[in-house]
Design an enzyme around this catalytic site. Structure first.
Site, mmCIF file in Angstrom:
data_model
loop_
_atom_site.group_PDB
_atom_site.id
_atom_site.type_symbol
_atom_site.label_atom_id
_atom_site.label_comp_id
_atom_site.label_asym_id
_atom_site.label_seq_id
_atom_site.Cartn_x
_atom_site.Cartn_y
_atom_site.Cartn_z
ATOM 1 C CE LYS A 190 -61.725 -22.735 -75.483
ATOM 2 N NZ LYS A 190 -60.533 -22.587 -74.609
ATOM 3 C CD GLU A 264 -65.285 -7.362 -73.503
ATOM 4 O OE1 GLU A 264 -64.457 -6.713 -74.175
ATOM 5 O OE2 GLU A 264 -65.037 -7.903 -72.429
ATOM 6 C CB CYS A 298 -60.693 -5.948 -73.581
ATOM 7 S SG CYS A 298 -61.759 -5.868 -72.149
#
Ligand code: NAI
Ligand code: MG
Length: 492
Positions: A190, A264, A298
């Site tokens: 997805k 993650e 991130c």
């Protein structure tokens, strides 16, 4: 390369007025017929209607992936042939690199120069790297007590749900697909609701390369679509990249059937600059480490610790660089900063900027919206930030940098580690022992010394603490997609 307008970019993407789901090798509308819009963040104009997969569609996709895993050729195929298909996909992505870069810029808003130089080549490299692993996933022979022959096999884990964010759509898909496919797993992916287009194009290329039906399935939709994948018992594993909050929901669902998870997540990474560094390189690294990809990384170096003796000069020069960043049409190759991904992220960032100002931090540059169209945020730098302010503790995920002066190494190590996160860190110094002392002491999955954001398909990446579990990339990622089986035979 000249400037491409969004309309021209749409023209190079043949499939994208109305997209479908890829289930069992077929392109299908969603069962409900529902769609949602994906927009170009620089203009807020609609690009395409995207099929909204609901629980029924997810169920079909998981069934297709299960069938391909149990009875399809994929897990049992000669591993060299799996490797060849991964290389074929890499070749097709290379042949279509300009289109993929344009789609990435269209859907995400990132500067086309970044998509061309970073996202697409790194993704291609990732497929080639794991293509090489496909036939090298081996077990051991183990000398056990008695008259037995004992060995281990590394078997593909099964059906993998893979849920990715919008900040690096093609690259995140490649980090998830490549090791899973090399290991012989099947996939239900997805992509993020904000950026489904490049992943759908990759899926077309995968079909063209000859991946068997059901090996790669793509369901588009919002968070509920991702949650539906995580609730199905027939899914063996969830690999997720995104927010810590969503990861906690996924982990709770995974607990029901003990699904394997690789997560993650976010960060608030310390970037530590000592006075004895190469100051030009450190300034460039501080800028790149935070502002690259509009701060939507991130591992963004969002807490910049600068040794007191150079703090004033460093801030002045860094601010000058921040002010030189070129915001604008992301299809203009001269643009270095595009818009944020969507209104939610844009508002979240502006809210943090206000909170920083109200808490008494000094906003030395930026501090607001840029222009009146698209989700552009000025490159923003805060000085005099104290460790407990929201802008010092929370992941902002935008072009907002907080600077903290420090006096000595022990102090900075303690402050760097004062966070729930542990994704990345960097240190700038010419003193080798100081560099390695920091590398050992900082609780983070990646430490960069005199560099920032250096990624390679061969080098593992992932988080300590609330930045995640498991490692992506490198040999380490294969462990996420294999189960270890011990076989013992009586020789007597
Ligand atoms: P998110 O974690 O909600 O979304 C990431 C992906 O998870 C998307 O595909 C989304 O549709 C899906 N998702 C959402 N809810 C789900 C659920 N309950 N079950 C399964 N899948 C679900 O992140 P979002 O809302 O886009 O951004 C929020 C914050 O998360 C950002 O401001 C940033 O701080 C952080 N973030 C971190 C990323 C990273 O690379 N580590 C990437 C994107 C966001
Ligand atoms: Mg969300």
């Amino acid at each position: 390369m000249s400037t491409v307008s969004p309309d021209e970019a749409i023209a190079v993407a043949p499939t994208i007025r109305q997209t479908q789901l890829l289930i069992g090798g077929q392109w299908l509308d969603s069962v409900s017929g529902e769609t949602f819009a994906t927009i170009h963040p620089a203009t807020e104009e609609k690009i395409a209607d995207v099929a909204q997969a609901n629980a029924e569609d997810v169920d079909l996709a998981v069934k297709a992936a299960r069938k391909a895993f149990e009875s399809g050729p994929w897990p049992k195929m000669d591993a060299r042939d799996r490797g060849r298909l991964l290389n074929k996909l890499a070749d097709l992505m290379e042949d279509n690199a300009e289109e993929l870069a344009a789609l990435e810029t269209l859907d995400n808003g990132k500067p086309i120069g970044d998509a061309r130089a970073a996202d697409i080549p790194l993704a291609i490299d990732c497929f080639r790297y794991y293509a090489g692993w496909a036939d090298k996933i081996t077990g051991d022979t183990i000398p056990i007590r008695g008259d037995y022959f004992c060995y281990t096999r590394r078997e593909p884990l099964g059906v993998c749900g893979q849920i990715i964010p919008w900040n690096f759509p093609v690259l995140m898909a490649s980090w998830k697909w490549a090791p899973a496919l090399a290991a012989g797993c099947t996939i239900v992916m997805k992509p993020a609701e904000q950026t489904p287009l490049s992943c759908l194009r990759m899926a077309e290329l995968a079909l063209e390369a000859g991946f068997p039906p059901g090996v790669i399935n793509v369901v588009t939709g919002y968070g509920v679509t991702g949650a539906a994948i995580g609730k199905l018992p027939d899914v063996d594993k969830i690999a997720f990249t995104g927010s810590t909050e969503t990861a906690q929901l996924i982990m709770a669902d995974a607990a029901q059937t003990l699904k394997r998870t690789t997560l993650e997540l976010g960060g608030k990474s310390p970037n530590i600059v000592f006075a004895d560094c190469d100051i030009d390189a450190a300034i460039a690294g501080a800028e790149f480490g935070l502002f690259f990809n509009q701060g939507q990384c991130c591992c963004a170096g969002s807490r910049l610790f600068v040794e007191e003796s150079i703090h004033e000069e460093f801030v002045k020069r860094l601010v000058a660089r921040a002010q030189e960043r070129k915001l604008g049409n992301p299809f203009d190759p001269a643009t270095t900063q595009g818009p944020q991904i969507d209104a939610d992220q844009f508002n979240k960032i502006l809210d943090y900027i206000e909170r920083g100002k109200n808490a008494g931090a000094t906003c030395v540059t930026g501090g607001g919206r840029e222009g009146d169209q698209g989700f552009f945020v000025q490159p923003t730098v805060f000085d005099n930030v104290s460790d407990d302010m929201d802008i010092a503790t929370d992941e902002i995920f935008g072009p907002v940098l907080s600077i903290f002066p420090f006096r000595d190494i022990d102090e900075v190590i303690e402050r760097a580690n004062k966070t729930f996160y542990g994704l990345a860190a960097a240190v700038w110094t010419k003193d080798v022992s100081k560099a390695h002392r920091i590398a050992a002491a900082v609780r983070a999955g990646t430490v960069w010394i005199n560099c920032y954001d250096v990624f390679d398909a061969a080098a593992p990446f992932g988080g300590f603490k609330m930045s995640g579990t498991g490692r992506e990339l490198g040999e380490a990622a294969l462990a996420n997609y294999t189960e270890l089986k011990t076989v013992t035979m009586n020789l007597g």
